[in-house]
Design a protein around this motif. Structure first.
Motif, mmCIF file in Angstrom:
data_model
loop_
_atom_site.group_PDB
_atom_site.id
_atom_site.type_symbol
_atom_site.label_atom_id
_atom_site.label_comp_id
_atom_site.label_asym_id
_atom_site.label_seq_id
_atom_site.Cartn_x
_atom_site.Cartn_y
_atom_site.Cartn_z
ATOM 1 N N ILE A 331 0.827 -1.205 0.000
ATOM 2 C CA ILE A 331 0.000 0.000 0.000
ATOM 3 C C ILE A 331 0.867 1.264 0.000
ATOM 4 C CG2 ILE A 331 -1.967 -1.017 1.230
ATOM 5 C CD1 ILE A 331 -0.804 0.333 3.802
ATOM 6 N N GLU A 332 0.248 2.356 -0.419
ATOM 7 C CA GLU A 332 0.757 3.681 -0.079
ATOM 8 C C GLU A 332 0.292 3.985 1.341
ATOM 9 O OE1 GLU A 332 -0.198 8.418 -0.738
ATOM 10 O OE2 GLU A 332 -1.058 6.960 -2.130
ATOM 11 N N GLU A 333 1.229 4.275 2.219
ATOM 12 C CA GLU A 333 0.898 4.704 3.574
ATOM 13 C C GLU A 333 1.300 6.181 3.683
ATOM 14 O OE1 GLU A 333 0.970 2.558 7.772
ATOM 15 O OE2 GLU A 333 3.007 2.961 7.068
ATOM 16 N N SER A 344 4.262 0.550 2.363
ATOM 17 C CA SER A 344 4.232 -0.416 3.460
ATOM 18 C C SER A 344 3.549 -1.689 2.983
ATOM 19 C CB SER A 344 3.474 0.157 4.666
ATOM 20 O OG SER A 344 4.199 1.211 5.267
ATOM 21 N N VAL A 345 3.688 -2.747 3.780
ATOM 22 C CA VAL A 345 3.002 -3.996 3.469
ATOM 23 C C VAL A 345 2.218 -4.442 4.695
ATOM 24 C CG1 VAL A 345 4.982 -5.453 4.103
ATOM 25 C CG2 VAL A 345 3.231 -6.331 2.521
ATOM 26 N N HIS A 355 0.544 -7.627 11.079
ATOM 27 C CA HIS A 355 1.380 -6.444 11.295
ATOM 28 C C HIS A 355 1.419 -5.611 10.022
ATOM 29 C CE1 HIS A 355 4.551 -9.516 10.103
ATOM 30 N NE2 HIS A 355 4.536 -8.667 9.108
ATOM 31 N N VAL A 356 1.882 -4.365 10.158
ATOM 32 C CA VAL A 356 2.095 -3.445 9.042
ATOM 33 C C VAL A 356 3.535 -2.955 9.127
ATOM 34 C CG1 VAL A 356 1.353 -1.329 7.899
ATOM 35 C CG2 VAL A 356 -0.314 -2.701 9.185
ATOM 36 N N LYS A 357 4.300 -3.094 8.040
ATOM 37 C CA LYS A 357 5.701 -2.677 8.065
ATOM 38 C C LYS A 357 6.028 -1.816 6.843
ATOM 39 C CE LYS A 357 7.719 -6.451 10.767
ATOM 40 N NZ LYS A 357 8.785 -7.479 10.827
ATOM 41 N N LYS A 358 6.812 -0.773 7.097
ATOM 42 C CA LYS A 358 7.319 0.068 6.020
ATOM 43 C C LYS A 358 8.385 -0.702 5.249
ATOM 44 C CE LYS A 358 8.274 4.345 7.019
ATOM 45 N NZ LYS A 358 8.991 5.571 7.469
ATOM 46 N N VAL A 359 8.304 -0.690 3.897
ATOM 47 C CA VAL A 359 9.267 -1.444 3.096
ATOM 48 C C VAL A 359 10.035 -0.575 2.101
ATOM 49 C CG1 VAL A 359 8.004 -3.605 3.315
ATOM 50 C CG2 VAL A 359 7.534 -2.100 1.365
ATOM 51 N N PHE A 366 6.139 8.333 -2.363
ATOM 52 C CA PHE A 366 5.882 7.041 -2.994
ATOM 53 C C PHE A 366 4.393 6.721 -2.897
ATOM 54 C CE2 PHE A 366 10.389 6.438 -2.276
ATOM 55 C CZ PHE A 366 10.795 5.555 -3.254
ATOM 56 N N SER A 367 3.870 6.070 -3.927
ATOM 57 C CA SER A 367 2.498 5.551 -3.881
ATOM 58 C C SER A 367 2.378 4.440 -4.935
ATOM 59 C CB SER A 367 1.479 6.670 -4.132
ATOM 60 O OG SER A 367 1.650 7.243 -5.420
ATOM 61 N N TYR A 368 1.168 3.906 -5.104
ATOM 62 C CA TYR A 368 0.820 2.925 -6.140
ATOM 63 C C TYR A 368 1.916 1.865 -6.323
ATOM 64 C CZ TYR A 368 -1.839 1.422 -10.287
ATOM 65 O OH TYR A 368 -2.601 0.724 -11.202
ATOM 66 N N PRO A 369 2.096 0.971 -5.339
ATOM 67 C CA PRO A 369 3.171 -0.038 -5.402
ATOM 68 C C PRO A 369 2.811 -1.214 -6.307
ATOM 69 C CG PRO A 369 1.925 -0.307 -3.385
ATOM 70 C CD PRO A 369 1.338 0.897 -4.076
ATOM 71 N N PHE A 370 2.957 -1.021 -7.610
ATOM 72 C CA PHE A 370 2.643 -2.097 -8.549
ATOM 73 C C PHE A 370 3.680 -3.211 -8.414
ATOM 74 C CE2 PHE A 370 3.286 -4.263 -12.574
ATOM 75 C CZ PHE A 370 2.005 -4.736 -12.815
ATOM 76 N N VAL A 371 3.238 -4.385 -7.967
ATOM 77 C CA VAL A 371 4.113 -5.536 -7.738
ATOM 78 C C VAL A 371 3.819 -6.595 -8.803
ATOM 79 C CG1 VAL A 371 4.794 -7.355 -6.126
ATOM 80 C CG2 VAL A 371 4.194 -5.083 -5.259
ATOM 81 N N PHE A 372 4.874 -7.156 -9.385
ATOM 82 C CA PHE A 372 4.675 -8.207 -10.391
ATOM 83 C C PHE A 372 5.790 -9.243 -10.260
ATOM 84 C CE2 PHE A 372 7.493 -5.169 -12.315
ATOM 85 C CZ PHE A 372 8.319 -5.868 -13.179
ATOM 86 N N GLU A 373 5.529 -10.419 -10.808
ATOM 87 C CA GLU A 373 6.487 -11.519 -10.762
ATOM 88 C C GLU A 373 7.051 -11.762 -12.148
ATOM 89 O OE1 GLU A 373 6.850 -16.109 -9.003
ATOM 90 O OE2 GLU A 373 4.900 -15.111 -9.149
ATOM 91 N N TYR A 374 8.388 -11.926 -12.214
ATOM 92 C CA TYR A 374 9.051 -12.165 -13.493
ATOM 93 C C TYR A 374 10.235 -13.100 -13.250
ATOM 94 C CZ TYR A 374 11.615 -11.199 -17.845
ATOM 95 O OH TYR A 374 12.269 -11.313 -19.056
ATOM 96 N N LYS A 375 10.215 -14.245 -13.927
ATOM 97 C CA LYS A 375 11.261 -15.260 -13.785
ATOM 98 C C LYS A 375 11.468 -15.626 -12.314
ATOM 99 C CE LYS A 375 13.712 -14.166 -18.068
ATOM 100 N NZ LYS A 375 15.006 -13.771 -18.691
#
Length: 554
Positions: A331-333, A344-345, A355-359, A366-375
């Motif tokens: 998320i954007e926190e 944060s996650v 729990h909630v932790k800053k990453v 920072f905002s809009y944490p687009f997460v994707f998987e590759y290889k």
């Protein structure tokens, strides 16, 4: 069309507003067109000061309202550079033709001798940056492709003027602009292009300013299209637009009379007071709705579990990754105290926050944490427009440790970058403001690559693929259902985050893009919720964000 397009510009004076300078400068720096003639309107001055005062006697209060609005924009708003500052045009290179048109109450008719002088320049088209309503041979005989003119309004719902004014006063959610080839039908010429911005409802000049900067990109884009494709292909592609825009059933808008301006002034005062009180008393606190479910996605938002941050924060832009029966929500926190966001996650176990932790954090937002998987590796592209970049991060230790890899794009104002893999190609959607003077909500750009973590992205030839604040800005992952592609987008008109669109992507390839809005998701299940703007889901869970007005003292 191989040679540069030859252009004439109609002006009232060589003192031109900055938005006009930007268009002329971009044209002359291009490979596709050049301005070869400035056509300046001259007028025999037979009127005196008393006649001018008498002429404007019915709009004195409107002029006073304009002055108040300008004052407010300078002292309070200050969001974007002023498009209407005038600067002298350097005419040392480009010829200037002075013309004294025949005039009626509202119209200008350019005399035959001046039309013939224009013809000597072999103009392909004329752009109208001045003069009054044009009539006569100038429309069809002075250049190959006629006279092109902006109507700073959506000519389907608003003809006349003043530009950007009634949209604010009437509370319209969007403000449009139409580029047209002029005809004898006022604001009803052949439509060449249109764009829409979300109405800035708290200041008329700021609304107009955003619109003019956004519209300044239309002419250069259309000229490049004309140069590349030729006029026949160009007009054929606009045929459907013109069929639907021929009819106009609204009134002809004009500046308010003194009596109307009093009512307008009261409305405008109410708008300003309401905004000042809202900013002083409330925060827009974004929070999440989440549900672990077998439904894909969860379609009944009222059944979802609220995840609420403390009063000093908001949570927005949620993205899901599910591993080993645990959902991780990136998320954007946002911290209200320092007015900046970080990533944060949230770790969800058995439908509860463990729990909630800053990453991820830096000196910029920072905002809009687009997460994707590759290889078999996780990557993140957060929004980093405040750093003029699109940045790529790699996960070193899931989900808490991330390492900066590279800038995918630099020197760019882009938001909510979203990747999608389809037909062995990676597609990158991002909302962007090419002008750097308007907003980032209005236009969507598309790029493609074989490698999502490279810096080699090819721009789509139709960019921007959308120029409309109602549909442009991404709102989460694209998804496939029943072999059809769908793209969530934000409606950035009216209240920010007013709704989410689900758009069906009918065509997605290297030469063409087409989508159609099928559904609008609005926060009607709870009267306290004022908006939503991101949705994501996978086979295990669904998450959205939404916001309420929260008193600052609580």
């Amino acid at each position: 069309m191989n040679e540069k397009i030859r252009i004439g510009i109609l002006v009232n004076s060589l003192d031109l507003e900055l938005w006009k300078h930007q268009i002329i400068d971009e044209i002359n720096a291009s490979h596709y067109a050049q301005v070869v003639l400035i056509i300046q309107r001259k007028e025999v001055n037979t009127s005196n000061i008393y006649k001018k005062i008498w002429r404007f006697r019915n709009s004195i209060i409107y002029k006073a309202l304009e002055a108040i609005d300008v004052f407010l924009s300078k002292k309070i708003i200050k969001k974007h550079p002023n498009a209407f500052i005038k600067r002298r045009f350097n005419n040392s290179i480009i010829d200037v033709l002075d013309t004294y048109p025949k005039t009626s109450k509202f119209k200008d008719i350019i005399v035959d001798d001046d039309i013939n002088r224009m013809k000597a320049y072999s103009l392909d088209l004329i752009i109208r940056f001045g003069f009054r309503i044009l009539d006569g041979k100038i429309l069809n005989e002075a250049s190959k492709y006629g006279v092109w003119s902006y109507h700073h309004g959506d000519n389907k719902v608003n003809r006349g003027g003043p530009p950007g004014f009634w949209e604010v006063i009437q509370g319209w959610k969007e403000t449009g602009c139409t580029l047209q080839k002029l005809s004898n039908d006022l604001d009803g010429g052949y439509v060449l292009a249109k764009t829409w911005v979300g109405t800035y409802k708290y200041n008329i000049l700021e609304n107009k300013n955003r619109l003019y900067w956004r519209a300044s990109k239309i002419i250069p884009r259309i000229l490049e299209e004309l140069h590349t494709k030729g006029y026949e292909v160009f007009t054929t592609s606009k045929k459907d637009v013109n069929v639907t825009n021929n009819f106009y059933t609204k009134k002809l808008y004009k500046a308010p009379s003194n009596f109307e301006a009093i009512i307008v002034f009261l409305k405008y005062t109410k708008i300003i007071i309401k905004q000042i009180l809202s900013v002083a008393i409330f925060n827009d606190q974004w929070f999440l709705l989440y549900k672990r479910t077998k439904s894909n996605p969860e379609t009944s938002f009222r059944k979802m579990i609220p995840l609420i941050p403390n009063k000093n924060l908001f949570w927005a832009d949620p993205f899901l990754v599910s591993k080993n029966n645990i959902d991780y929500i990136f998320i954007e926190e946002y911290d209200f105290k320092i007015k900046k966001g970080h990533i944060s996650v949230i770790k969800m176990v058995n439908n509860k926050i463990e729990h909630v932790k800053k990453v991820l954090d830096n000196t910029y937002h920072f905002s809009y944490p687009f997460v994707f998987e590759y290889k078999k590796e996780y990557y993140m592209i957060p929004e980093t427009a405040a750093n003029n970049s699109v940045e790529l991060y790699k996960c070193i230790d899931f989900p808490y440790s991330w390492s900066f890899q590279k800038n995918i794009f630099e020197n760019i104002k882009a938001v909510d970058t979203t990747l999608f893999q389809y037909n062995n190609t990676w597609w990158l959607f991002t909302a962007m403001d090419e002008t750097r003077k308007a907003t980032k909500n209005d236009e969507l750009f598309l790029y493609y690559s074989e490698d999502p973590i490279s810096q080699k992205w090819t721009p789509h030839p139709m960019n921007p693929i959308i120029s409309d604040a109602k549909f442009a800005r991404p709102a989460g992952n694209l998804f496939i259902k029943d072999n059809e592609i769908y793209r969530p987008s934000q409606n950035c008109t009216g209240v920010y985050g007013s709704s989410i669109n689900i758009n069906h992507v009918a065509i997605l390839n290297e030469t063409n893009y087409k989508e159609q809005c099928l559904e609008s998701l609005t926060p009607d299940w709870d009267s306290r919720i004022k908006g939503i703007h991101t949705i994501n889901f996978n086979e295990y869970a669904t998450v959205i964000d939404c916001f309420k007005k929260k008193l600052k003292i609580f």
